[in-house]
Motif scaffolding. Structure first.
Motif, mmCIF file in Angstrom:
data_model
loop_
_atom_site.group_PDB
_atom_site.id
_atom_site.type_symbol
_atom_site.label_atom_id
_atom_site.label_comp_id
_atom_site.label_asym_id
_atom_site.label_seq_id
_atom_site.Cartn_x
_atom_site.Cartn_y
_atom_site.Cartn_z
ATOM 1 N N ALA A 1 0.855 -1.188 0.000
ATOM 2 C CA ALA A 1 0.000 0.000 0.000
ATOM 3 C C ALA A 1 0.889 1.236 0.000
ATOM 4 O O ALA A 1 2.016 1.204 0.498
ATOM 5 C CB ALA A 1 -0.928 0.018 1.214
ATOM 6 N N CYS A 2 0.371 2.303 -0.567
ATOM 7 C CA CYS A 2 1.100 3.565 -0.594
ATOM 8 C C CYS A 2 0.090 4.711 -0.624
ATOM 9 O O CYS A 2 -1.109 4.500 -0.821
ATOM 10 C CB CYS A 2 2.035 3.638 -1.799
ATOM 11 N N LYS A 3 0.581 5.917 -0.456
ATOM 12 C CA LYS A 3 -0.295 7.084 -0.421
ATOM 13 C C LYS A 3 -0.402 7.792 -1.776
ATOM 14 O O LYS A 3 -0.859 8.927 -1.853
ATOM 15 C CB LYS A 3 0.189 8.066 0.642
ATOM 16 N N ALA B 1 -2.713 3.774 6.107
ATOM 17 C CA ALA B 1 -3.817 4.682 6.440
ATOM 18 C C ALA B 1 -3.707 5.196 7.868
ATOM 19 O O ALA B 1 -4.133 6.316 8.174
ATOM 20 C CB ALA B 1 -5.153 3.974 6.232
ATOM 21 N N ALA B 2 -3.129 4.382 8.748
ATOM 22 C CA ALA B 2 -2.976 4.779 10.149
ATOM 23 C C ALA B 2 -1.767 5.674 10.379
ATOM 24 O O ALA B 2 -1.552 6.152 11.499
ATOM 25 C CB ALA B 2 -2.869 3.534 11.029
ATOM 26 N N GLY B 3 -0.951 5.895 9.350
ATOM 27 C CA GLY B 3 0.188 6.784 9.482
ATOM 28 C C GLY B 3 1.471 6.126 9.939
ATOM 29 O O GLY B 3 2.431 6.814 10.303
ATOM 30 N N VAL B 4 1.522 4.791 9.894
ATOM 31 C CA VAL B 4 2.736 4.094 10.313
ATOM 32 C C VAL B 4 3.853 4.268 9.292
ATOM 33 O O VAL B 4 5.038 4.260 9.639
ATOM 34 C CB VAL B 4 2.437 2.601 10.563
ATOM 35 N N THR C 1 9.381 -0.558 4.433
ATOM 36 C CA THR C 1 8.698 0.723 4.241
ATOM 37 C C THR C 1 9.537 1.706 3.418
ATOM 38 O O THR C 1 9.178 2.876 3.306
ATOM 39 C CB THR C 1 8.363 1.379 5.591
ATOM 40 N N LYS C 2 10.651 1.246 2.883
ATOM 41 C CA LYS C 2 11.561 2.104 2.120
ATOM 42 C C LYS C 2 11.951 3.356 2.905
ATOM 43 O O LYS C 2 12.049 4.458 2.354
ATOM 44 C CB LYS C 2 10.944 2.479 0.769
ATOM 45 N N GLY C 3 12.158 3.170 4.195
ATOM 46 C CA GLY C 3 12.615 4.267 5.034
ATOM 47 C C GLY C 3 11.546 5.245 5.468
ATOM 48 O O GLY C 3 11.865 6.272 6.080
ATOM 49 N N THR C 4 10.278 4.943 5.194
ATOM 50 C CA THR C 4 9.202 5.880 5.537
ATOM 51 C C THR C 4 8.490 5.527 6.833
ATOM 52 O O THR C 4 7.574 6.243 7.247
ATOM 53 C CB THR C 4 8.152 5.942 4.411
ATOM 54 N N GLY C 5 8.882 4.446 7.496
ATOM 55 C CA GLY C 5 8.207 4.019 8.714
ATOM 56 C C GLY C 5 8.553 4.891 9.910
ATOM 57 O O GLY C 5 9.648 5.465 9.985
ATOM 58 N N ILE C 6 7.632 4.953 10.859
ATOM 59 C CA ILE C 6 7.863 5.773 12.051
ATOM 60 C C ILE C 6 8.739 5.058 13.075
ATOM 61 O O ILE C 6 9.246 5.686 14.008
ATOM 62 C CB ILE C 6 6.524 6.185 12.704
ATOM 63 N N ILE C 7 8.887 3.740 12.924
ATOM 64 C CA ILE C 7 9.831 2.959 13.725
ATOM 65 C C ILE C 7 10.520 1.996 12.774
ATOM 66 O O ILE C 7 10.090 1.841 11.621
ATOM 67 C CB ILE C 7 9.128 2.193 14.879
ATOM 68 N N PRO C 8 11.594 1.320 13.188
ATOM 69 C CA PRO C 8 12.277 0.394 12.281
ATOM 70 C C PRO C 8 11.346 -0.693 11.733
ATOM 71 O O PRO C 8 10.423 -1.148 12.408
ATOM 72 C CB PRO C 8 13.380 -0.204 13.164
ATOM 73 N N ASP C 9 11.606 -1.122 10.513
ATOM 74 C CA ASP C 9 10.744 -2.093 9.846
ATOM 75 C C ASP C 9 10.632 -3.404 10.619
ATOM 76 O O ASP C 9 9.555 -4.016 10.662
ATOM 77 C CB ASP C 9 11.279 -2.379 8.439
ATOM 78 N N ASN D 1 0.756 4.311 19.102
ATOM 79 C CA ASN D 1 0.640 5.616 19.766
ATOM 80 C C ASN D 1 0.469 6.753 18.758
ATOM 81 O O ASN D 1 1.048 7.824 18.879
ATOM 82 C CB ASN D 1 1.872 5.889 20.644
ATOM 83 N N ARG D 2 -0.351 6.474 17.749
ATOM 84 C CA ARG D 2 -0.683 7.488 16.748
ATOM 85 C C ARG D 2 -2.066 8.005 17.063
ATOM 86 O O ARG D 2 -3.078 7.512 16.596
ATOM 87 C CB ARG D 2 -0.653 6.900 15.318
ATOM 88 N N GLY D 3 -2.174 9.004 17.890
ATOM 89 C CA GLY D 3 -3.453 9.427 18.436
ATOM 90 C C GLY D 3 -4.331 10.230 17.526
ATOM 91 O O GLY D 3 -5.472 10.513 17.850
#
Length: 417
Positions: free
Chosen positions: A126-128, A300-303, A327-335, A414-416
């Motif tokens: 999935a992608c944006k 969709a959740a912003g991860v 995630t090709k470096g786009t993740g909010i934490i390590p893959d 923790n994506r509020g």
């Protein structure tokens, strides 16, 4: 430096898609009568001939000939001029019973312990880039052919020469940060009736594609995506100049030969397994749906801005042997941490996947053209046979496209927002 990326789609009348739709229609008819059916159905089609083969374990009887002819006629192959006609083509069935060696690995006394129907790895992505979290070039290719099919089925007066077989291909220019800049090239090949000279036919079809079809496609897009059509794109329509002979008469069709069209247009990895004609005990299909569901809900959740999820199985074993995320470096934490959370959050045993998405229902024929992913989920009342009686039930289609785990994921990460 900017770069170009290309994806293609093929229509419901493409010979390989004819084969896919026949295989999935047969699967649906078995599941309609016996939800425990085990089906692996392959279809071959050529000039005036369809051969159906494979293995089935079921208590149901299905009219194979009638099902095949219904699919072909619905697609639009209903004239002798096409050299492939649902009313007159030969239909041969070579379906046999499923191997006991396969069945023993799948069936269990406790349903939750049901093993995977085969080994292998399945990917979801999935992608944006688009509103449905699909790669842009593939999204536009699918949409273009769906609009062309809508004209052929419902507004034929606009392009009265159309026949069922067609292909679309989009090349998109991206900047170095993977953002789309513009539509670079469009290739559209559509089967057509014979009319006028070759030059007249080509000129008329190219004009109609430019002035009727493409504006209809653009009208369906968001303003952001529509703005990528800057008027300077290269357009190739029927590049050979003529496309009268098409469908199974122009090229043989075979189930499972359009796996990249079925998935992500080459933008993501693929495990190699086809979908159509396979019941959900085959993780080639069910786990690929689960992987897409996870990737879409995660993005969709912003991860991450984009995400590829790999799930791997051993035949006869319920739990996956691995979960991998990129995630090709786009993740909010390590893959690796995302993959670990996925393994804990989602039950990826085949029985759990089947239950979540209602995969024992006859929902598969609509998946067999224009992609298994990026489709709008919907419910529909369908006719089933249960305990010898006809019943009507509301059934979920494309349930793996629902965004019903976004809140759970946001809480876990923790994506509020």
């Amino acid at each position: 430096m900017n770069y170009l990326f290309t994806s293609e789609s093929v229509s419901e009348g493409h010979p390989d898609k004819v084969a896919d739709q026949i295989s999935d229609a047969i699967l649906d008819e078995f599941l309609r009568r016996d939800p425990e059916s085990r089906v692996a159905c392959e279809t071959f089609c050529s000039t005036g001939l369809v051969i159906v083969g494979g293995e089935v374990r079921s208590d149901a009887y299905v009219d194979i000939q009638g099902t095949v002819r219904d699919v072909i006629n619905k697609i639009g192959y209903n004239k002798a001029d096409y050299m492939f006609d649902g009313n007159s083509c030969g239909v041969l069935s070579q379906i046999h019973e499923q191997s006991q060696d396969i069945n023993r690995g799948v069936s269990r006394e406790t349903p939750e312990d049901q093993g995977a129907g085969d080994q292998g790895m399945m990917f979801g992505y999935a992608c944006k880039a688009t509103e449905n979290y699909m790669p842009l070039a593939l999204y536009l290719s699918h949409l273009t052919l769906k609009e062309l099919a809508d004209i052929r089925h419902n507004e034929l007066h606009l392009m009265p020469y159309l026949r069922p077989d067609s292909k679309a291909q989009y090349t998109i220019e991206f900047d170095p940060s993977d953002k789309p800049v513009r539509v670079h090239t469009i290739v559209l090949s559509t089967q057509h009736d014979e009319f006028g000279s070759d030059e007249e036919m080509h000129a008329k079809i190219e004009s109609d594609v430019r002035n009727i079809l493409i504006p209809r496609v653009i009208a369906k897009l968001s303003p952001t995506t529509a703005a990528l059509f800057k008027g300077d794109f290269i357009l190739h329509v029927n590049p050979t100049g003529k496309f009268v002979i098409g469908g199974p008469a122009g090229d043989t069709g075979l189930t499972g030969r359009k796996i990249i069209v079925d998935t992500y247009g080459g933008r993501s990895a693929h495990g190699g397994g086809a979908f159509s004609g396979k019941d959900p005990s085959k993780v080639d299909r069910s786990a690929a749906y689960a992987a897409r569901y996870i990737a879409k809900n995660m993005v969709a959740a912003g991860v991450a801005e984009e995400m590829m999820v790999q799930i791997a199985y051993a035949i006869g074993v319920a739990k996956p042997v691995s979960v991998y995320v990129n995630t090709k470096g786009t993740g909010i934490i390590p893959d690796a941490e995302i993959a670990d959370k996925i393994g804990k959050m989602f039950d990826l045993r085949p029985a759990a996947i089947i239950r979540k998405f209602g995969l024992k229902n006859p929902i598969y024929e609509p998946t067999a053209a224009y992609g298994h992913f990026g489709r709008d989920p919907y419910t529909e009342t369908v006719t089933l046979w249960r305990d010898g009686k006809e019943v009507k039930e509301e059934v979920q289609f494309f349930g793996w496209e629902k965004l019903d785990s976004v809140d759970l994921i946001r809480s876990e990460f923790n994506r509020g927002e």
